[in-house]
Motif scaffolding. Structure first.
Motif, PDB file in Angstrom:
ATOM      1  N   GLU A   1      10.224  -6.910   3.427  1.00 47.00           N
ATOM      2  CA  GLU A   1      10.967  -5.661   3.618  1.00 47.00           C
ATOM      3  C   GLU A   1      11.433  -5.095   2.284  1.00 47.00           C
ATOM      4  N   ILE A   2      11.202  -3.815   2.093  1.00 44.52           N
ATOM      5  CA  ILE A   2      11.863  -3.093   1.000  1.00 44.52           C
ATOM      6  C   ILE A   2      13.190  -2.635   1.598  1.00 44.52           C
ATOM      7  N   LYS A   3      14.242  -3.351   1.250  1.00 39.96           N
ATOM      8  CA  LYS A   3      15.539  -3.161   1.904  1.00 39.96           C
ATOM      9  C   LYS A   3      16.286  -1.940   1.389  1.00 39.96           C
ATOM     10  N   ARG A   4      16.218  -1.707   0.103  1.00 37.59           N
ATOM     11  CA  ARG A   4      16.938  -0.557  -0.454  1.00 37.59           C
ATOM     12  C   ARG A   4      16.276  -0.110  -1.732  1.00 37.59           C
ATOM     13  N   ILE A   5      16.235   1.214  -1.897  1.00 35.17           N
ATOM     14  CA  ILE A   5      15.732   1.831  -3.120  1.00 35.17           C
ATOM     15  C   ILE A   5      16.726   2.912  -3.515  1.00 35.17           C
ATOM     16  N   ALA A   6      17.100   2.938  -4.779  1.00 37.06           N
ATOM     17  CA  ALA A   6      17.945   4.030  -5.271  1.00 37.06           C
ATOM     18  C   ALA A   6      17.582   4.301  -6.730  1.00 37.06           C
ATOM     19  N   PHE A   7      17.444   5.564  -7.046  1.00 31.89           N
ATOM     20  CA  PHE A   7      17.096   5.980  -8.402  1.00 31.89           C
ATOM     21  C   PHE A   7      18.157   6.903  -8.972  1.00 31.89           C
ATOM     22  N   SER A   8      18.440   6.712 -10.250  1.00 33.64           N
ATOM     23  CA  SER A   8      19.334   7.636 -10.960  1.00 33.64           C
ATOM     24  C   SER A   8      18.531   8.757 -11.602  1.00 33.64           C
ATOM     25  N   GLU A   9      17.252   8.492 -11.834  1.00 37.35           N
ATOM     26  CA  GLU A   9      16.336   9.488 -12.403  1.00 37.35           C
ATOM     27  C   GLU A   9      15.325   9.852 -11.330  1.00 37.35           C
ATOM     28  N   LYS A  10      15.318  11.121 -10.941  1.00 32.40           N
ATOM     29  CA  LYS A  10      14.432  11.557  -9.863  1.00 32.40           C
ATOM     30  C   LYS A  10      13.425  12.589 -10.376  1.00 32.40           C
ATOM     31  N   GLY A  11      12.310  12.695  -9.658  1.00 30.65           N
ATOM     32  CA  GLY A  11      11.321  13.716  -9.967  1.00 30.65           C
ATOM     33  C   GLY A  11      10.428  13.399 -11.154  1.00 30.65           C
ATOM     34  N   LYS A  12      10.406  12.138 -11.572  1.00 30.88           N
ATOM     35  CA  LYS A  12       9.598  11.747 -12.731  1.00 30.88           C
ATOM     36  C   LYS A  12       8.480  10.768 -12.371  1.00 30.88           C
ATOM     37  N   GLY A  13       8.306  10.525 -11.080  1.00 31.73           N
ATOM     38  CA  GLY A  13       7.232   9.635 -10.641  1.00 31.73           C
ATOM     39  C   GLY A  13       7.603   8.161 -10.632  1.00 31.73           C
ATOM     40  N   TYR A  14       8.850   7.832 -10.941  1.00 33.51           N
ATOM     41  CA  TYR A  14       9.248   6.423 -10.981  1.00 33.51           C
ATOM     42  C   TYR A  14       9.192   5.782  -9.592  1.00 33.51           C
ATOM     43  N   GLY A  15       9.587   6.516  -8.567  1.00 34.41           N
ATOM     44  CA  GLY A  15       9.574   5.978  -7.205  1.00 34.41           C
ATOM     45  C   GLY A  15       8.166   5.633  -6.748  1.00 34.41           C
ATOM     46  N   ARG A  16       7.235   6.524  -7.021  1.00 33.80           N
ATOM     47  CA  ARG A  16       5.835   6.278  -6.647  1.00 33.80           C
ATOM     48  C   ARG A  16       5.289   5.065  -7.397  1.00 33.80           C
ATOM     49  N   LYS A  17       5.528   5.009  -8.686  1.00 28.79           N
ATOM     50  CA  LYS A  17       5.035   3.887  -9.490  1.00 28.79           C
ATOM     51  C   LYS A  17       5.647   2.574  -9.004  1.00 28.79           C
ATOM     52  N   MET A  18       6.944   2.589  -8.685  1.00 24.19           N
ATOM     53  CA  MET A  18       7.624   1.404  -8.185  1.00 24.19           C
ATOM     54  C   MET A  18       6.990   0.942  -6.878  1.00 24.19           C
ATOM     55  N   LEU A  19       6.718   1.878  -5.964  1.00 28.38           N
ATOM     56  CA  LEU A  19       6.075   1.515  -4.690  1.00 28.38           C
ATOM     57  C   LEU A  19       4.703   0.901  -4.923  1.00 28.38           C
ATOM     58  N   GLN A  20       3.947   1.475  -5.842  1.00 29.14           N
ATOM     59  CA  GLN A  20       2.615   0.937  -6.138  1.00 29.14           C
ATOM     60  C   GLN A  20       2.701  -0.483  -6.690  1.00 29.14           C
ATOM     61  N   LEU A  21       3.672  -0.724  -7.559  1.00 36.20           N
ATOM     62  CA  LEU A  21       3.864  -2.072  -8.110  1.00 36.20           C
ATOM     63  C   LEU A  21       4.285  -3.060  -7.024  1.00 36.20           C
ATOM     64  N   ILE A  22       5.179  -2.623  -6.139  1.00 33.03           N
ATOM     65  CA  ILE A  22       5.642  -3.504  -5.056  1.00 33.03           C
ATOM     66  C   ILE A  22       4.502  -3.817  -4.094  1.00 33.03           C
ATOM     67  N   LYS A  23       3.696  -2.812  -3.749  1.00 29.74           N
ATOM     68  CA  LYS A  23       2.567  -3.058  -2.847  1.00 29.74           C
ATOM     69  C   LYS A  23       1.604  -4.067  -3.462  1.00 29.74           C
ATOM     70  N   LYS A  24       1.279  -3.889  -4.721  1.00 32.98           N
ATOM     71  CA  LYS A  24       0.371  -4.811  -5.405  1.00 32.98           C
ATOM     72  C   LYS A  24       0.951  -6.227  -5.405  1.00 32.98           C
ATOM     73  N   TRP A  25       2.225  -6.347  -5.760  1.00 33.34           N
ATOM     74  CA  TRP A  25       2.905  -7.648  -5.792  1.00 33.34           C
ATOM     75  C   TRP A  25       2.919  -8.283  -4.397  1.00 33.34           C
ATOM     76  N   ALA A  26       3.297  -7.492  -3.376  1.00 40.56           N
ATOM     77  CA  ALA A  26       3.440  -8.027  -2.019  1.00 40.56           C
ATOM     78  C   ALA A  26       2.098  -8.494  -1.460  1.00 40.56           C
ATOM     79  N   PHE A  27       1.069  -7.684  -1.627  1.00 42.71           N
ATOM     80  CA  PHE A  27      -0.215  -7.993  -0.987  1.00 42.71           C
ATOM     81  C   PHE A  27      -1.111  -8.904  -1.822  1.00 42.71           C
ATOM     82  N   ILE A  28      -1.084  -8.768  -3.133  1.00 43.31           N
ATOM     83  CA  ILE A  28      -1.955  -9.581  -3.989  1.00 43.31           C
ATOM     84  C   ILE A  28      -1.277 -10.902  -4.361  1.00 43.31           C
ATOM     85  N   GLU A  29      -0.067 -10.813  -4.894  1.00 42.47           N
ATOM     86  CA  GLU A  29       0.607 -12.018  -5.379  1.00 42.47           C
ATOM     87  C   GLU A  29       1.251 -12.833  -4.255  1.00 42.47           C
TER      88      GLU A  29
END
Length: 163
Positions: free
Chosen positions: A79-107
């Motif tokens: 479960e991704i229980k909580r996400i909060a960003f202080s910097e928005k609109g810069k693509g950090y959320g998308r990149k974070m999700l991609q990293l989490i998906k890779k970690w969760a499914f591959i690792e």
């Protein structure tokens, strides 16, 4: 955009940033607020939870944080229980999700990665859908945020959908 952020374990000294980000008016209508003690317990007392800081590489400054639950789940469901960003609109959320998906499914070899999103958080819901998460259902007025009952969508992505 590949090397814009890293995620690393949150340090206790960084919980001031985490709590400030959580309380920010752009985040607080969408997420539950944890006390300092709850965050501290997540750092130390619970092997099932991962408390991560999202850091912009070029500046070495935190731009958000994420809580991941279910590290010991017997059904291979994280479960991704909580996400909060202080910097928005810069693509950090998308990149974070991609990293989490890779970690969760591959690792971690998870079968399912899931989250809940408040029904009126259109920006986040749209991001999750664009990253392959599917709506599983709506829980009506299931949580209380800022003394208001909120309905939440359950969303997930399966390992075979990630492939």
């Amino acid at each position: 955009m590949d090397d814009t952020i890293i995620m690393r374990k949150t340090l206790e000294t960084e919980l001031t940033y985490v709590r400030k980000t959580e309380k920010d008016p752009t985040n607080s209508p969408y997420i539950l607020q944890w006390s300092l003690q709850e965050h501290k317990r997540a750092l130390t007392d619970n092997p099932n939870i991962l408390h991560l800081l999202v850091v912009e590489i070029s500046s070495n400054k935190p731009v958000g944080y994420v809580l991941i639950n279910g590290l010991e789940d017997e059904n291979d469901s994280i479960e991704i229980k909580r996400i909060a960003f202080s910097e928005k609109g810069k693509g950090y959320g998308r990149k974070m999700l991609q990293l989490i998906k890779k970690w969760a499914f591959i690792e971690k070899k998870a079968n399912r990665l899931w989250l809940q999103v408040v029904d009126h958080n259109f920006r986040a819901k749209s991001l999750y859908e664009s990253e392959g998460f599917k709506i599983e259902g709506l829980q009506r007025e299931a949580i209380k945020i800022n003394n208001n009952y909120q309905s939440i969508y359950m969303m997930s992505i399966l390992s075979r959908e990630y492939q």
